[in-house]
Design an enzyme around this catalytic site. Sequence first.
Site, short mmCIF file in Angstrom:
data_model
loop_
_atom_site.label_atom_id
_atom_site.label_comp_id
_atom_site.label_asym_id
_atom_site.label_seq_id
_atom_site.Cartn_x
_atom_site.Cartn_y
_atom_site.Cartn_z
N TYR A 1 -10.76 2.39 15.68
CA TYR A 1 -9.83 2.82 14.61
C TYR A 1 -9.76 4.35 14.60
O TYR A 1 -8.68 4.94 14.55
CB TYR A 1 -10.26 2.29 13.25
N SER B 1 -5.31 10.06 9.13
CA SER B 1 -6.47 9.64 8.33
C SER B 1 -7.59 10.65 8.51
O SER B 1 -7.66 11.37 9.51
CB SER B 1 -6.96 8.27 8.82
N ARG C 1 6.41 -8.69 6.94
CA ARG C 1 6.61 -9.62 5.82
C ARG C 1 7.91 -9.32 5.07
O ARG C 1 7.94 -8.55 4.11
CB ARG C 1 5.41 -9.53 4.86
N GLU D 1 -4.33 -2.79 0.63
CA GLU D 1 -4.75 -4.02 1.34
C GLU D 1 -5.55 -3.69 2.61
O GLU D 1 -5.97 -4.58 3.34
CB GLU D 1 -3.51 -4.85 1.74
N PHE D 2 -5.74 -2.40 2.87
CA PHE D 2 -6.35 -1.94 4.12
C PHE D 2 -7.70 -2.61 4.41
O PHE D 2 -7.93 -3.10 5.52
CB PHE D 2 -6.53 -0.41 4.01
N PRO E 1 -5.19 10.82 4.74
CA PRO E 1 -5.98 10.50 3.55
C PRO E 1 -7.43 10.08 3.86
O PRO E 1 -7.72 9.56 4.93
CB PRO E 1 -5.25 9.29 2.95
N VAL F 1 6.07 -3.50 14.70
CA VAL F 1 6.21 -2.25 15.47
C VAL F 1 5.55 -2.33 16.84
O VAL F 1 5.76 -1.47 17.69
CB VAL F 1 5.66 -1.02 14.69
N GLY G 1 0.78 -1.25 0.00
CA GLY G 1 0.00 0.00 0.00
C GLY G 1 0.80 1.29 0.00
O GLY G 1 1.72 1.49 -0.81
P1 NDP Z 1 -2.00 -1.79 3.80
O1 NDP Z 1 -2.73 -2.84 4.57
O2 NDP Z 1 -1.93 -1.90 2.33
O3 NDP Z 1 -0.53 -1.62 4.39
C1 NDP Z 1 -0.29 -1.58 5.77
C2 NDP Z 1 1.20 -1.75 6.04
O4 NDP Z 1 1.40 -1.70 7.45
C3 NDP Z 1 1.72 -3.08 5.54
O5 NDP Z 1 2.97 -2.88 4.94
C4 NDP Z 1 1.86 -3.90 6.81
O6 NDP Z 1 2.97 -4.78 6.66
C5 NDP Z 1 2.19 -2.80 7.83
N1 NDP Z 1 1.93 -3.22 9.19
C6 NDP Z 1 0.74 -3.54 9.74
N2 NDP Z 1 0.92 -3.93 11.01
C7 NDP Z 1 2.25 -3.85 11.26
C8 NDP Z 1 3.07 -4.12 12.38
N3 NDP Z 1 2.53 -4.57 13.53
N4 NDP Z 1 4.40 -3.92 12.30
C9 NDP Z 1 4.93 -3.48 11.14
N5 NDP Z 1 4.23 -3.19 10.05
C10 NDP Z 1 2.90 -3.39 10.11
O7 NDP Z 1 -2.71 -0.42 4.23
P2 NDP Z 1 -2.45 1.10 3.82
O8 NDP Z 1 -1.25 1.23 2.97
O9 NDP Z 1 -3.72 1.65 3.34
O10 NDP Z 1 -2.17 1.72 5.25
C11 NDP Z 1 -1.03 2.48 5.58
C12 NDP Z 1 -1.40 3.56 6.57
O11 NDP Z 1 -2.35 4.45 5.96
C13 NDP Z 1 -2.08 3.06 7.84
O12 NDP Z 1 -1.56 3.77 8.94
C14 NDP Z 1 -3.56 3.39 7.63
O13 NDP Z 1 -4.24 3.56 8.83
C15 NDP Z 1 -3.43 4.66 6.85
N6 NDP Z 1 -4.59 5.07 6.06
C16 NDP Z 1 -5.11 4.24 5.10
C17 NDP Z 1 -6.22 4.65 4.37
C18 NDP Z 1 -6.89 3.77 3.35
O14 NDP Z 1 -8.03 4.05 2.98
N7 NDP Z 1 -6.23 2.73 2.84
C19 NDP Z 1 -6.80 5.98 4.57
C20 NDP Z 1 -6.19 6.75 5.61
C21 NDP Z 1 -5.10 6.31 6.29
P3 NDP Z 1 3.09 -6.27 7.24
O15 NDP Z 1 1.71 -6.88 7.20
O16 NDP Z 1 4.07 -6.91 6.31
O17 NDP Z 1 3.64 -6.10 8.61
C1 8X3 Z 2 -8.86 4.79 6.49
C2 8X3 Z 2 -9.95 5.56 5.87
O1 8X3 Z 2 -12.44 6.05 5.88
O2 8X3 Z 2 -11.77 3.74 6.19
O3 8X3 Z 2 -8.17 5.53 7.43
O4 8X3 Z 2 -11.44 5.33 7.93
S1 8X3 Z 2 -11.46 5.14 6.52
#
Ligand code: NDP
Ligand code: 8X3
Length: 260
Positions: free
Chosen positions: A155, A142, A37, A191-192, A185, A63, A15
Amino acid sequence: MLKDKIVLITGASAGIGEACAHSFAREGCRLILAARRLEKLEELAAALKTGHGADCHTIELDVRDRKKVNAAMEGLPTEWADIDILINNAGLSRGLDKVHEALHTDWEDMIDTNVKGLLWISRAVMPGMVERDNGHVINIGSIAGRQVYPGGNVYCATKYAVRALTQGMRIDLLGTKVRCSSVDPGMVETEFSEVRFHGDKERAHQAYQNFPPLKAEDIAETVLFCATRPPHVNIHEVLIMPQDQAAVYASHPRGIGKDL
Ligand code: NDP
Ligand code: 8X3
């Protein structure tokens, strides 16, 4: 401007974090890629080497584990130790359940990752930045840190916390040349949702069918914008939304594949 800067990205295996890795590699940065991963990180590092000649250091890291975070940061090879930019991106949501119905394990995942994980990494990395009087912490917040929506409860609470922490860090860093920003964002297709719905791909896919969501690259370019301002400028926060999403609960159901 960013050539040879050392950038640590948490959650770089997918992501937004992965997209940030591409954007910063393109600018000539050296990247520390962290996530659980390792295989994905190694694939990414290889692609960044081929695509941009980027130098990468990968770390398998959860983390949530404070001791492992400290050990990983203390154990960085000397040539990787002086981190210039920290992108606190690792984060997740789990479920969309009411407080009186949700799983406590989902709450622990979100609070331990989004709030405590961000703190553990920041606590380990920021002292070096302050000592060198140089650096930039960029937190991924977010829209959920500004608006609460049905089922968003915990969340949203974690993202409100991220917003408060960004503001707190900024105040704490006053008088230093270390900058602090937050990029917040709206809906981004990554993958969220699959993680939120515990691997239910169909439900996750449906989440992105109402209107064109943001792409991870849109967020990466915004993070890059924050990192490339002149030294006297600190971008505090950026709220970035899809054109069809005015608020979490106010969107235009245009559908996918229709021109804006
Ligand atoms: P993805 O699920 O695509 O990516 C999340 C990343 O976080 C992965 O690389 C995952 O890696 C890593 N991660 C999760 N848990 C852990 C952990 N315990 N330790 C280390 N790494 C971790 O999601 P996004 O790219 O969308 O999310 C990234 C950020 O953006 C988040 O903080 C999310 O809250 C925020 N966000 C996302 C939005 C959306 O709509 N997608 C909107 C607003 C904010 P791995 O599993 O390999 O550890
Ligand atoms: C992720 C965006 O709208 O699902 O932070 O909360 S939302």
